[in-house]
Design a protein around this motif. Structure first.
Motif, mmCIF file in Angstrom:
data_model
loop_
_atom_site.group_PDB
_atom_site.id
_atom_site.type_symbol
_atom_site.label_atom_id
_atom_site.label_comp_id
_atom_site.label_asym_id
_atom_site.label_seq_id
_atom_site.Cartn_x
_atom_site.Cartn_y
_atom_site.Cartn_z
ATOM 1 N N LEU A 1 -13.271 10.040 1.482
ATOM 2 C CA LEU A 1 -12.850 9.729 2.844
ATOM 3 C C LEU A 1 -12.253 8.324 2.926
ATOM 4 N N LYS A 2 -12.844 7.392 2.199
ATOM 5 C CA LYS A 2 -12.326 6.027 2.190
ATOM 6 C C LYS A 2 -10.955 5.932 1.526
ATOM 7 N N MET A 3 -10.617 6.951 0.746
ATOM 8 C CA MET A 3 -9.307 6.965 0.094
ATOM 9 C C MET A 3 -8.172 7.027 1.111
ATOM 10 N N ALA A 4 -8.487 7.432 2.340
ATOM 11 C CA ALA A 4 -7.465 7.451 3.391
ATOM 12 C C ALA A 4 -6.897 6.054 3.604
ATOM 13 N N TYR A 5 -7.764 5.042 3.477
ATOM 14 C CA TYR A 5 -7.297 3.657 3.620
ATOM 15 C C TYR A 5 -6.325 3.296 2.498
ATOM 16 N N ALA A 6 -6.661 3.676 1.276
ATOM 17 C CA ALA A 6 -5.774 3.409 0.138
ATOM 18 C C ALA A 6 -4.429 4.099 0.323
ATOM 19 N N LEU A 7 -4.480 5.349 0.793
ATOM 20 C CA LEU A 7 -3.235 6.090 1.016
ATOM 21 C C LEU A 7 -2.394 5.434 2.104
ATOM 22 N N SER A 8 -3.057 4.902 3.123
ATOM 23 C CA SER A 8 -2.328 4.219 4.192
ATOM 24 C C SER A 8 -1.606 2.983 3.655
ATOM 25 N N CYS A 9 -2.230 2.281 2.722
ATOM 26 C CA CYS A 9 -1.591 1.105 2.108
ATOM 27 C C CYS A 9 -0.363 1.513 1.301
ATOM 28 N N VAL A 10 -0.479 2.610 0.567
ATOM 29 C CA VAL A 10 0.634 3.080 -0.269
ATOM 30 C C VAL A 10 1.800 3.573 0.591
ATOM 31 N N ILE A 11 1.502 4.201 1.721
ATOM 32 C CA ILE A 11 2.558 4.762 2.576
ATOM 33 C C ILE A 11 3.111 3.709 3.544
ATOM 34 N N PHE A 12 2.236 3.121 4.349
ATOM 35 C CA PHE A 12 2.696 2.313 5.471
ATOM 36 C C PHE A 12 3.126 0.892 5.092
ATOM 37 N N LEU A 13 2.424 0.256 4.146
ATOM 38 C CA LEU A 13 2.803 -1.111 3.773
ATOM 39 C C LEU A 13 4.227 -1.205 3.220
ATOM 40 N N PRO A 14 4.593 -0.403 2.216
ATOM 41 C CA PRO A 14 5.977 -0.466 1.720
ATOM 42 C C PRO A 14 7.014 -0.073 2.774
ATOM 43 N N LEU A 15 6.696 0.950 3.585
ATOM 44 C CA LEU A 15 7.635 1.359 4.633
ATOM 45 C C LEU A 15 7.862 0.243 5.644
ATOM 46 N N GLY A 16 6.780 -0.423 6.037
ATOM 47 C CA GLY A 16 6.895 -1.528 6.984
ATOM 48 C C GLY A 16 7.712 -2.679 6.430
ATOM 49 N N THR A 17 7.480 -3.011 5.162
ATOM 50 C CA THR A 17 8.243 -4.083 4.522
ATOM 51 C C THR A 17 9.724 -3.722 4.451
ATOM 52 N N TYR A 18 10.005 -2.474 4.100
ATOM 53 C CA TYR A 18 11.400 -2.017 3.970
ATOM 54 C C TYR A 18 12.103 -1.977 5.333
ATOM 55 N N PHE A 19 11.465 -1.360 6.327
ATOM 56 C CA PHE A 19 12.091 -1.211 7.646
ATOM 57 C C PHE A 19 12.262 -2.546 8.366
ATOM 58 N N SER A 20 11.395 -3.528 8.048
ATOM 59 C CA SER A 20 11.482 -4.819 8.733
ATOM 60 C C SER A 20 12.782 -5.555 8.420
ATOM 61 N N ALA A 21 13.506 -5.122 7.388
ATOM 62 C CA ALA A 21 14.781 -5.762 7.037
ATOM 63 C C ALA A 21 15.870 -5.421 8.043
ATOM 64 N N PHE A 22 15.766 -4.272 8.705
ATOM 65 C CA PHE A 22 16.832 -3.875 9.631
ATOM 66 C C PHE A 22 16.309 -3.235 10.925
ATOM 67 N N ILE A 23 14.996 -3.174 11.100
ATOM 68 C CA ILE A 23 14.405 -2.669 12.344
ATOM 69 C C ILE A 23 13.533 -3.763 12.944
ATOM 70 N N GLN A 24 13.624 -3.950 14.242
ATOM 71 C CA GLN A 24 12.813 -4.963 14.906
ATOM 72 C C GLN A 24 11.321 -4.633 14.784
ATOM 73 N N ILE A 25 10.522 -5.675 14.617
ATOM 74 C CA ILE A 25 9.074 -5.492 14.507
ATOM 75 C C ILE A 25 8.517 -4.825 15.766
ATOM 76 N N GLU A 26 9.137 -5.114 16.913
ATOM 77 C CA GLU A 26 8.690 -4.511 18.162
ATOM 78 C C GLU A 26 8.755 -2.980 18.089
ATOM 79 N N THR A 27 9.759 -2.462 17.385
ATOM 80 C CA THR A 27 9.869 -1.013 17.205
ATOM 81 C C THR A 27 8.713 -0.486 16.359
#
Length: 461
Positions: free
Chosen positions: A410-436
């Motif tokens: 169950l705790k692996m959900a946190y690890a999966l969230s890091c693998v999915i959301f962290l890279p996506l957030g870093t990538y999208f922040s280059a051309f999408i506003q943080i507010e979005t």
């Protein structure tokens, strides 16, 4: 006759000696256990103090250094992060390995603590080369997982007393909070010019020095020979069986927990965004306020515990006042209690998630002062929410055959969230506003309530 008296005297002398020996042995063992507890309290404090110091460096200050000082390409960094955070899936595997091969546990902990320190220093100083940065950051996260899993095994396996376990966990929580204060104070005194790379290097090196106690902590840690609880097997037999419902609940809770960690979408670029939008003065204030945010999160946990105790007492009263009536509806009192627990936790989580989602939406239209106020309220809400999520995970895990393994999954959900959301957030922040990204996180948080609503609270039987 004289010979018989001598024999009786000799036997009494031997019995007295044996009694004194046993008493001395018991006192020696008792003093040994007290000494072990004392060493472990100190060891746990120093270990989690160091881990917490490095964690704040990685979450708050490293993003600013990479994105605003070194101007690292965000798309390349996002690609590296995918592979770096994959090491967070190592928890269950490490737990299995520690169960099977734990003879050299202390040597493993000392080696991992040294690797933890060295990899941190090499990752921040090698930030200009993303390959080097990614390699050593992955080693840092892996060595951190090894240390945490090893220490968790020591607590579970060698300290059967609940009082001792509580004392160890209290030492861990206190040290985490104390360690979280250090980076903010160090930044205040070492970085006067935020664009000065040399000052940043000095700031990172100070973090390395303040984390050195982790090596001493692994040396201080001791093990005892406490026997496992005799009723453990009996408790295993008394576990209620909910058939397919428990498997379904595990899957739904995993999905809900994964979605609630969608704030990882803006976590990495957040401090960089604060510097860009509100300037150096705004970032310095945010850096100092991080101490307050940590204290508010602690307050949220305390509030969560009080709410939990209040709801538990309410459930006990309902069970006591309506026992005969309830027996007519259900055959198993454990199932009734299980249903109440799930319903109670689901209700608290749904309320806190609703408040959290609204606050996240408001972040998109906030000025600096309002943003900091919202961040503070979110920390309190998150403390209540995560306490109930963890409790719900434990409740469901305890109703299966492999409790520890289930909980780790169950705790692996946190690890999966890091693998999915962290890279996506870093990538999208280059051309999408943080507010979005704030608005996206609010929507995903609201969606996390759907799996909770679908969870079954009654047995199919």
């Amino acid at each position: 006759m004289f010979s018989q008296k001598n024999k009786l005297t000799a036997n009494k002398s031997i019995e007295s000696s044996e009694f004194k020996y046993k008493l001395s042995f018991k006192l020696l063992k008792k003093n040994e256990k007290r000494s072990v507890k004392k060493f472990n309290y100190i060891g746990f404090f120093l270990l989690y103090f160091a881990i917490s110091v490095i964690r704040i460096y990685l979450v708050v200050y490293l993003p600013v250094f990479l994105l605003n000082i070194l101007f690292i390409d965000r798309s390349q960094l996002a690609f590296i992060q995918i592979f770096v955070y994959l090491v967070m899936f190592s928890g269950p595997v490490l737990g299995y390995l520690f169960d099977r091969y734990s003879k050299n546990k202390k040597l493993i902990l000392i080696s991992s603590s040294i690797l933890f320190l060295v990899s941190f220093l090499l990752s921040v100083f090698g930030g200009r080369n993303l390959g080097v940065f990614g390699l050593f950051l992955a080693l840092n996260l892996l060595s951190q997982e090894v240390v945490k899993v090893g220490v968790s095994k020591m607590i579970i396996d060698h300290f059967s007393s609940e009082g001792v376990k509580d004392g160890n966990l209290a030492a861990i929580n206190i040290s985490c909070n104390v360690g979280s204060f250090i980076p903010s104070l160090l930044f205040l005194f070492t970085v006067s010019d935020i664009l000065n790379v040399n000052q940043w290097n000095g700031f990172f090196f100070m973090g390395f020095l303040f984390s050195l106690p982790i090596i001493l902590s692994t040396v201080l840690l001791r093990e005892t020979t406490d026997k496992p609880e005799k009723n453990l097997e009996q408790r295993e037999k008394n576990t209620i069986s909910l058939g397919g419902n428990n498997t379904l609940n595990l899957i739904l809770l995993f999905l809900s927990y994964l979605l609630i960690w969608s704030d990882k979408l803006y976590q990495f670029p957040f401090s960089s965004w604060v510097l860009t939008r509100f300037g150096e003065e705004g970032f310095n204030i945010y850096s100092l306020l991080y101490i307050v945010l940590i204290l508010l999160n602690i307050g949220g946990v305390v509030i969560g515990q009080r709410i939990s105790n209040k709801e538990t007492n309410k459930i006990d009263k309902i069970m006591a006042n309506n026992r005969n009536k309830l027996d007519l509806e259900y055959n198993n009192q454990d199932e009734i209690l299980y249903a109440f627990k799930l319903s109670n936790r689901k209700k608290i989580i749904a309320i806190t998630v609703g408040i959290y989602a609204v606050l996240t939406f408001l972040m998109a239209i906030s000025d600096f002062l309002f943003l900091m106020i919202i961040q503070g309220i979110i920390q309190v809400i998150a403390g209540v929410m995560m306490l109930n999520y963890t409790s719900l995970m434990m409740t469901i895990s305890n109703n299966g055959k492999y409790k520890t393994f289930t909980f780790q999954c169950l705790k692996m959900a946190y690890a999966l969230s890091c693998v999915i959301f962290l890279p996506l957030g870093t990538y999208f922040s280059a051309f999408i506003q943080i507010e979005t990204l704030f608005i996206t996180v609010g929507i995903l948080a609201m969606l996390s309530v759907i799996p909770l609503a679908l969870m079954k609270v009654k047995s199919n039987n």
